[in-house]
Enzyme design. Structure first.
Site, PDB file in Angstrom:
ATOM      1  N   ARG A  46      -3.983 -15.426   0.555  1.00  0.00           N
ATOM      2  CA  ARG A  46      -3.170 -16.366   1.337  1.00  0.00           C
ATOM      3  C   ARG A  46      -2.845 -15.708   2.659  1.00  0.00           C
ATOM      4  O   ARG A  46      -3.141 -14.530   2.871  1.00  0.00           O
ATOM      5  CB  ARG A  46      -1.915 -16.832   0.588  1.00  0.00           C
ATOM      6  CG  ARG A  46      -1.189 -15.886  -0.323  1.00  0.00           C
ATOM      7  CD  ARG A  46      -0.524 -14.693   0.303  1.00  0.00           C
ATOM      8  NE  ARG A  46       0.339 -15.058   1.403  1.00  0.00           N
ATOM      9  CZ  ARG A  46       0.713 -14.238   2.360  1.00  0.00           C
ATOM     10  NH1 ARG A  46       0.301 -12.970   2.368  1.00  0.00           N
ATOM     11  NH2 ARG A  46       1.486 -14.635   3.337  1.00  0.00           N
ATOM     12  N   GLY A  47      -2.207 -16.486   3.549  1.00  0.00           N
ATOM     13  CA  GLY A  47      -1.966 -15.991   4.903  1.00  0.00           C
ATOM     14  C   GLY A  47      -3.099 -16.488   5.792  1.00  0.00           C
ATOM     15  O   GLY A  47      -4.285 -16.369   5.427  1.00  0.00           O
ATOM     16  N   ARG A  89      -6.533 -25.690   1.202  1.00  0.00           N
ATOM     17  CA  ARG A  89      -5.200 -25.566   1.812  1.00  0.00           C
ATOM     18  C   ARG A  89      -5.269 -26.181   3.215  1.00  0.00           C
ATOM     19  O   ARG A  89      -6.021 -25.704   4.070  1.00  0.00           O
ATOM     20  CB  ARG A  89      -4.750 -24.095   1.869  1.00  0.00           C
ATOM     21  CG  ARG A  89      -4.555 -23.508   0.466  1.00  0.00           C
ATOM     22  CD  ARG A  89      -3.638 -22.307   0.458  1.00  0.00           C
ATOM     23  NE  ARG A  89      -2.252 -22.668   0.673  1.00  0.00           N
ATOM     24  CZ  ARG A  89      -1.292 -21.771   0.925  1.00  0.00           C
ATOM     25  NH1 ARG A  89      -1.589 -20.485   1.020  1.00  0.00           N
ATOM     26  NH2 ARG A  89      -0.042 -22.157   1.095  1.00  0.00           N
ATOM     27  N   ASP A 243       0.702 -20.520  10.915  1.00  0.00           N
ATOM     28  CA  ASP A 243      -0.462 -21.099  10.234  1.00  0.00           C
ATOM     29  C   ASP A 243      -1.253 -22.012  11.154  1.00  0.00           C
ATOM     30  O   ASP A 243      -2.449 -22.219  10.968  1.00  0.00           O
ATOM     31  CB  ASP A 243      -0.019 -21.861   8.983  1.00  0.00           C
ATOM     32  CG  ASP A 243       0.315 -20.870   7.891  1.00  0.00           C
ATOM     33  OD1 ASP A 243       1.448 -20.348   7.885  1.00  0.00           O
ATOM     34  OD2 ASP A 243      -0.579 -20.564   7.081  1.00  0.00           O
ATOM     35  N   ASN A 253       4.615 -22.849  10.316  1.00  0.00           N
ATOM     36  CA  ASN A 253       4.628 -21.598   9.546  1.00  0.00           C
ATOM     37  C   ASN A 253       5.390 -21.853   8.245  1.00  0.00           C
ATOM     38  O   ASN A 253       5.889 -22.956   7.995  1.00  0.00           O
ATOM     39  CB  ASN A 253       5.269 -20.473  10.371  1.00  0.00           C
ATOM     40  CG  ASN A 253       5.050 -19.104   9.736  1.00  0.00           C
ATOM     41  OD1 ASN A 253       3.930 -18.763   9.327  1.00  0.00           O
ATOM     42  ND2 ASN A 253       6.105 -18.314   9.604  1.00  0.00           N
ATOM     43  N   LYS A 254       5.493 -20.836   7.430  1.00  0.00           N
ATOM     44  CA  LYS A 254       6.113 -20.937   6.108  1.00  0.00           C
ATOM     45  C   LYS A 254       7.447 -21.669   6.151  1.00  0.00           C
ATOM     46  O   LYS A 254       8.247 -21.446   7.063  1.00  0.00           O
ATOM     47  CB  LYS A 254       6.287 -19.523   5.550  1.00  0.00           C
ATOM     48  CG  LYS A 254       6.909 -19.418   4.181  1.00  0.00           C
ATOM     49  CD  LYS A 254       6.247 -20.284   3.140  1.00  0.00           C
ATOM     50  CE  LYS A 254       4.755 -20.059   3.017  1.00  0.00           C
ATOM     51  NZ  LYS A 254       4.083 -21.087   2.169  1.00  0.00           N
TER      52      LYS A 254
HETATM   53  O1  MRU Z   1       1.583 -19.992   1.899  1.00  0.00           O
HETATM   54  P1  MRU Z   1       1.161 -18.729   2.591  1.00  0.00           P
HETATM   55  O2  MRU Z   1       1.640 -17.498   1.919  1.00  0.00           O
HETATM   56  O3  MRU Z   1      -0.322 -18.718   2.840  1.00  0.00           O
HETATM   57  O4  MRU Z   1       1.877 -18.812   4.003  1.00  0.00           O
HETATM   58  C1  MRU Z   1       1.671 -17.757   4.905  1.00  0.00           C
HETATM   59  C2  MRU Z   1       2.479 -17.883   6.139  1.00  0.00           C
HETATM   60  O5  MRU Z   1       3.193 -18.836   6.348  1.00  0.00           O
HETATM   61  C3  MRU Z   1       2.278 -16.825   7.165  1.00  0.00           C
HETATM   62  O6  MRU Z   1       3.441 -16.624   7.904  1.00  0.00           O
HETATM   63  C4  MRU Z   1       1.150 -17.238   8.118  1.00  0.00           C
HETATM   64  O7  MRU Z   1       0.008 -17.607   7.402  1.00  0.00           O
HETATM   65  C5  MRU Z   1       0.807 -16.161   9.067  1.00  0.00           C
HETATM   66  S1  MRU Z   1       0.051 -14.801   8.263  1.00  0.00           S
HETATM   67  C6  MRU Z   1      -0.400 -13.674   9.425  1.00  0.00           C
END
Ligand code: MRU
Length: 346
Positions: A46-47, A89, A243, A253-254
């Protein structure tokens, strides 16, 4: 040392299984595209930048596993895999970007290829070369982001971050946490407030673990503690990843990032977004056009396998939120520090 989050090894995609951290540093090997899709969906990987590499390696995997005897069949297999990967995703644009980079390389070679076994092999090699290039470039971009971002932090800065935008969210080094990492390596004496990041706890499980591995002083706090931290003057800067960044600088973002941005604005704390340009989606004019992933209600109604809500309760579980550009102090990419007003072109 933190190993690469994702890499190609012996005809398969190897990745750190982030579902197991911090209890165990396990490696998951995906030999089929469907296994990789499952790893992405369940957040073993993820990320946003890591998903970009996963998408590109997924195309390479599809090409490597295809038993096609003609170029058209091979393109069909690869295109089908790309469709399944991109659907896993929806928010992180890097996933589609990584798939696109590998597909472009495939198409470039395929257009001049015959149906001979040697030509089919050239198409497969092109896909893998492109995926390896995506992975290598990710680490270089993040190191550059780290350099640009660290210059914005004062000595002794107490940095609040959210989710995990470290090495684990990328192929290596990290974006938001890469900024802190570089400042730490430069001897700036920085420290990190790590927001736990409900419901999947990427902050608690992953960012805290990375900080420990790197020797960066870090303190874990609940998501609900950040307002009082800022009110008490204990946060000097917020640095988060992204993201997807729209053309006008709105940032997905998250979930919880928007809350932090509002709090930071209220308390006069700079709010920085660190992301590679592969996270910028100039085709999305603003945040309203960014698709926000809605995840399984179980992530909210249970915690570490224990049910914490009554059966049948209505649940919403958006995985991301959108922070409007007006709350963003600066966006740090591999090219430098971008200040408002933001206008990103294709
Ligand atoms: O759901 P995730 O864990 O994939 O979400 C990740 C994030 O929101 C990160 O902040 C984003 O992808 C940047 S990672 C460098």
């Amino acid at each position: 040392m933190i190993p690469p989050t994702i890499e190609w090894c012996d005809g398969a995609v190897r990745l750190i299984d982030q579902r197991r951290l911090p209890a165990a540093l396990d490696i998951l090997t995906c030999r089929k595209v469907d296994e990789l899709c499952d790893a992405i969906r369940t957040m073993a990987v993820r990320g946003a930048p890591a998903l970009g590499a996963a998408g590109a390696f997924g195309v390479a995997l599809a090409a490597a596993r295809s038993e096609a005897e003609t170029v058209d069949e091979l393109l069909g297999d690869v295109g089908d895999a790309g469709g399944r990967l991109v659907a896993t995703r929806p928010t992180a644009v890097n996933l589609a970007w990584g798939i696109g980079r590998a597909m472009e390389a495939v198409n470039d070679v395929a257009v001049r290829a015959s149906d001979s076994p040697a030509d089919l092999e050239r198409v497969r090699v092109a896909a893998l070369d492109a995926a390896e290039a995506v992975a290598r470039a990710d680490v270089h971009c993040n190191e550059a982001i780290g350099g640009h971002g660290a210059a914005l932090l004062d000595d002794g800065a107490r940095v609040l971050t959210h989710c995990n935008a470290g090495s684990l969210a990328c192929v290596g080094y990290g974006t938001a946490l890469g900024v802190v990492r570089r400042a730490h390596d430069d001897g700036k004496g920085v420290s990190v407030w790590v927001g736990e990041t409900r419901p999947a706890l990427q902050g608690a499980r992953l960012t805290s673990w990375e900080c420990q591995q790197l020797g960066i002083p870090a303190t874990l706090v609940t998501d609900t503690a950040v307002g009082s931290l800022m009110a008490g003057g204990r946060v000097d800067a917020v640095v988060v990843g992204a993201d997807r960044i729209a053309a006008n600088g709105d940032v997905a973002n998250k979930i919880g990032t928007y809350t932090l941005a509002v709090l930071a604005y209220h308390h006069g704390v700079p709010f920085y977004v660190a992301a590679p340009t592969s996270t910028i989606d100039a085709a999305s004019p603003d945040g309203a056009s960014i698709p926000v992933e809605e995840r399984d209600p179980d992530e909210v109604t249970s915690f570490a396998g224990v049910t914490v809500a009554p059966e049948g309760v209505d649940v919403r579980n958006p995985a991301f939120d959108v922070t409007p550009a007006r709350l963003v102090t600066a966006i740090i990419t591999e090219h430098g520090v971008h200040h408002p007003p933001f206008t990103f072109h294709p």
